[in-house]
Write a protein that holds these residues in place. Structure first.
Motif, PDB file in Angstrom:
ATOM      1  N   GLU A 136       0.830  -1.204   0.000  1.00 12.35           N
ATOM      2  CA  GLU A 136       0.000   0.000   0.000  1.00 12.35           C
ATOM      3  C   GLU A 136       0.866   1.257   0.000  1.00 12.35           C
ATOM      4  N   VAL A 137       1.961   1.214   0.748  1.00 15.52           N
ATOM      5  CA  VAL A 137       2.885   2.354   0.753  1.00 15.52           C
ATOM      6  C   VAL A 137       3.450   2.572  -0.643  1.00 15.52           C
ATOM      7  N   LEU A 138       3.823   1.493  -1.314  1.00 14.49           N
ATOM      8  CA  LEU A 138       4.313   1.623  -2.690  1.00 14.49           C
ATOM      9  C   LEU A 138       3.285   2.317  -3.570  1.00 14.49           C
ATOM     10  N   ALA A 139       2.026   1.900  -3.444  1.00 17.82           N
ATOM     11  CA  ALA A 139       0.977   2.502  -4.266  1.00 17.82           C
ATOM     12  C   ALA A 139       0.812   3.981  -3.950  1.00 17.82           C
ATOM     13  N   GLU A 140       0.926   4.340  -2.682  1.00 14.35           N
ATOM     14  CA  GLU A 140       0.801   5.745  -2.281  1.00 14.35           C
ATOM     15  C   GLU A 140       1.868   6.615  -2.929  1.00 14.35           C
ATOM     16  N   LEU A 141       3.011   6.025  -3.236  1.00 13.13           N
ATOM     17  CA  LEU A 141       4.122   6.789  -3.811  1.00 13.13           C
ATOM     18  C   LEU A 141       3.955   7.027  -5.304  1.00 13.13           C
ATOM     19  N   SER A 142       3.001   6.360  -5.922  1.00 10.40           N
ATOM     20  CA  SER A 142       2.818   6.488  -7.366  1.00 10.40           C
ATOM     21  C   SER A 142       2.210   7.845  -7.726  1.00 10.40           C
ATOM     22  N   GLU A 143       2.657   8.413  -8.826  1.00 17.69           N
ATOM     23  CA  GLU A 143       2.076   9.649  -9.340  1.00 17.69           C
ATOM     24  C   GLU A 143       0.855   9.367 -10.205  1.00 17.69           C
TER      25      GLU A 143
END
Length: 227
Positions: A136-143
């Motif tokens: 989920e953290v990875l997804a949050e970092l996506s633009e």
């Protein structure tokens, strides 16, 4: 709202004005407002300064509505991972070389709770949920907001599907260690800016997790969301 380019928090015209503007009956306008509020696009406030206001639909609400669609069409673990195998490797590749050191450390902190083998079934379940938090953290970092939404929705299914929660309560040798090893390597690829490596590592991670989850799913009855 679209024609007037209204923003969250903007007040809608009063009921009497809407009746005149649209040439509609009072009951029709009120029903329209109820529908908009049910969809999360409008919120009402009573008292001084009250009325109807434009409201931004939260991601949590949007995901909840989407989950309701699947209530009578429960996806299998295979269904979920078929999509994750496509989306998350591309998510990882898109972040390579673009993630700040602060965010990389945030990912590393997310892994801290499952650094050591679990000592109980409860800890095993908590570690699996924490491992999903990493994604989920990875997804949050996506633009890419669309990519992020889809990834988080799939992760939400894996957190809440009854069959998955039953699997997480089982002791599965090496499941935690293998997943963590992939994540350690992924962080290294992100830090070095190697998009090809990040994509390959995430794909292997998804394939490995799918294999384990499907093998466990085959031994459990199918239900949908946990109560």
């Amino acid at each position: 709202m679209v024609e007037r380019d209204l923003k969250p928090g903007d007040r809608l015209p009063a009921e009497a004005d809407l009746i005149v503007q649209f040439g509609a009956a009072k009951s029709t306008v009120r029903e329209a407002m109820r529908l908009l509020e049910a969809q999360g696009l409008v919120r009402s406030r009573t008292g001084p300064g009250g009325g109807h206001f434009v409201h931004e639909v939260s991601e949590l609400r949007a995901q909840s509505l989407l989950a309701n669609y699947f209530y009578f069409r429960p996806p299998s673990i295979s269904d979920i991972y078929q999509i994750r195998r496509v989306l998350e490797p591309e998510l990882a590749a898109s972040l390579a070389g673009k993630v700040s050191e602060e965010d990389l450390q945030r990912l590393e902190r997310a892994m801290a709770s499952y650094e050591s083998p679990p000592e109980s079934i409860e800890e095993s379940e908590a570690q699996r949920i924490a491992e999903l938090d990493f994604h989920e953290v990875l997804a949050e970092l996506s633009e890419n907001s669309l990519l992020a939404f889809q990834c988080r929705f799939l992760i939400g299914l894996l957190k809440n599907l009854a069959v998955c929660r039953k699997i997480y309560k089982r002791r599965i040798p090496d499941f935690r260690r293998l997943g963590r090893d992939y994540q350690v390597r992924l962080i290294q690829a992100l830090r070095s800016g190697d998009a090809d490596a990040a994509r390959a590592i995430m794909l292997a991670h998804m394939q490995s997790a799918q294999h384990v989850m499907e093998r466990q799913e085959a031994t459990l009855p199918r239900n949908f969301l946990t109560g």
